[in-house]
Scaffold this motif. Structure first.
Motif, mmCIF file in Angstrom:
data_model
loop_
_atom_site.group_PDB
_atom_site.id
_atom_site.type_symbol
_atom_site.label_atom_id
_atom_site.label_comp_id
_atom_site.label_asym_id
_atom_site.label_seq_id
_atom_site.Cartn_x
_atom_site.Cartn_y
_atom_site.Cartn_z
ATOM 1 N N SER A 19 0.800 -1.225 0.000
ATOM 2 C CA SER A 19 0.000 0.000 0.000
ATOM 3 C C SER A 19 0.838 1.282 0.000
ATOM 4 C CB SER A 19 -1.009 -0.008 1.148
ATOM 5 O OG SER A 19 -0.369 -0.126 2.377
ATOM 6 N N PRO A 20 1.979 1.358 0.714
ATOM 7 C CA PRO A 20 2.780 2.592 0.591
ATOM 8 C C PRO A 20 3.316 2.805 -0.832
ATOM 9 C CG PRO A 20 3.458 1.363 2.531
ATOM 10 C CD PRO A 20 2.523 0.483 1.763
ATOM 11 N N LEU A 22 1.947 1.641 -3.560
ATOM 12 C CA LEU A 22 0.780 1.976 -4.369
ATOM 13 C C LEU A 22 0.428 3.449 -4.191
ATOM 14 C CD1 LEU A 22 -1.567 0.924 -6.177
ATOM 15 C CD2 LEU A 22 -2.833 0.544 -4.068
ATOM 16 N N ALA A 23 0.491 3.934 -2.964
ATOM 17 C CA ALA A 23 0.188 5.349 -2.715
ATOM 18 C C ALA A 23 1.196 6.249 -3.416
ATOM 19 C CB ALA A 23 0.181 5.612 -1.209
ATOM 20 N N VAL A 24 2.463 5.902 -3.348
ATOM 21 C CA VAL A 24 3.490 6.715 -4.018
ATOM 22 C C VAL A 24 3.258 6.734 -5.527
ATOM 23 C CG1 VAL A 24 5.952 6.816 -4.574
ATOM 24 C CG2 VAL A 24 5.231 6.437 -2.224
ATOM 25 N N ASP A 25 2.970 5.566 -6.100
ATOM 26 C CA ASP A 25 2.726 5.511 -7.545
ATOM 27 C C ASP A 25 1.479 6.300 -7.936
ATOM 28 O OD1 ASP A 25 4.982 4.013 -7.966
ATOM 29 O OD2 ASP A 25 3.930 2.091 -8.053
ATOM 30 N N LEU A 26 0.424 6.213 -7.138
ATOM 31 C CA LEU A 26 -0.784 6.987 -7.437
ATOM 32 C C LEU A 26 -0.527 8.488 -7.328
ATOM 33 C CD1 LEU A 26 -3.582 4.878 -5.727
ATOM 34 C CD2 LEU A 26 -3.283 5.302 -8.164
ATOM 35 N N ILE A 27 0.242 8.892 -6.333
ATOM 36 C CA ILE A 27 0.581 10.320 -6.194
ATOM 37 C C ILE A 27 1.421 10.789 -7.374
ATOM 38 C CG2 ILE A 27 1.936 11.945 -4.812
ATOM 39 C CD1 ILE A 27 0.932 10.387 -2.325
ATOM 40 N N TYR A 30 -0.897 11.116 -10.317
ATOM 41 C CA TYR A 30 -1.772 12.268 -10.131
ATOM 42 C C TYR A 30 -1.026 13.584 -10.361
ATOM 43 C CZ TYR A 30 -4.914 15.594 -7.911
ATOM 44 O OH TYR A 30 -5.725 16.662 -7.665
ATOM 45 N N PHE A 43 -5.787 1.310 -10.533
ATOM 46 C CA PHE A 43 -5.520 0.294 -9.518
ATOM 47 C C PHE A 43 -5.255 -1.060 -10.174
ATOM 48 C CE2 PHE A 43 -7.652 2.775 -6.017
ATOM 49 C CZ PHE A 43 -6.530 2.818 -5.200
#
Length: 189
Positions: A19-20, A22-27, A30, A43
């Motif tokens: 999840s960390p 994934l969050a970095v990649d999504l940020i 974005y 996702f």
């Protein structure tokens, strides 16, 4: 039924671990993409990317580990890191061809690969520092070292069990295995 439960727990643990990242990649997506993106397809794309990258990374780790073991070639960690970066780049390219609705810029792809390359570098350096920490030996370990130089592993375990009956057999086996696999024991003194 237990397999499904085990797979469910495994998926939950894998999700929590990733999840960390994934969050970095999504940020990154974005911030670096000027167009809006569909969150579900992103996702799904990232999940496929992680899965393919993990499978290929396991293959690369096995290949470099086999090189280290069989031919006694010291493969530098830098080469491992570069191979993991290459695997991340190829995995992301393959996954993006499977998801044509997601169009990432070259800069975004390079940023994602760089983040994964940095993560692999940190992970591999952590493993390397584990390998370089010297073993600490107590008196039982010293006796095991002495016995392993003159006896077989089985007779060493039997002697240690005989000399230390309060020590559980599992602990004796772990100690003998750990010490017999270390390079400090196999080298003559």
């Amino acid at each position: 039924m237990k397999v499904v439960t085990g797979l469910g727990w495994g998926a939950l643990i894998l999700t929590l671990v990733l999840s960390p990242l994934l969050a970095v990649d999504l940020i990154l997506i974005y911030l670096l993409e000027d167009t809006s993106f569909r969150i579900l397809s992103t996702f799904a794309m990232l999940g496929c990317f992680y899965l393919l990258s993990t499978i290929l990374s396991l293959f690369v780790d096995g290949l470099t580990g086999a090189l280290r073991s069989f031919s006694h070639v010291n493969v530098p960690r830098l080469l491992d890191t570069i191979l993991h970066g290459f695997v991340s780049g190829v995995s992301l390219y393959v996954v993006l061809t499977l998801f044509p609705s997601i169009d990432l810029s070259t800069f975004t792809v390079m940023a994602i690969v760089f983040v994964h390359l940095f993560g692999a570098s940190v992970w591999l350096n952590r493993e390397d520092s584990k390998e370089k920490t010297p073993l600490e030996f107590d008196s039982i370990d010293q006796q095991i070292i002495h016995l392993l130089r003159t006896e077989t592993i089985v007779s060493c375990v039997e002697r240690i069990q005989h000399d230390y009956p309060d020590l559980p057999k599992r602990d004796v086996l772990k100690r003998v295995k750990r010490i017999s696999q270390s390079t400090e024991v196999t080298e003559p003194t």
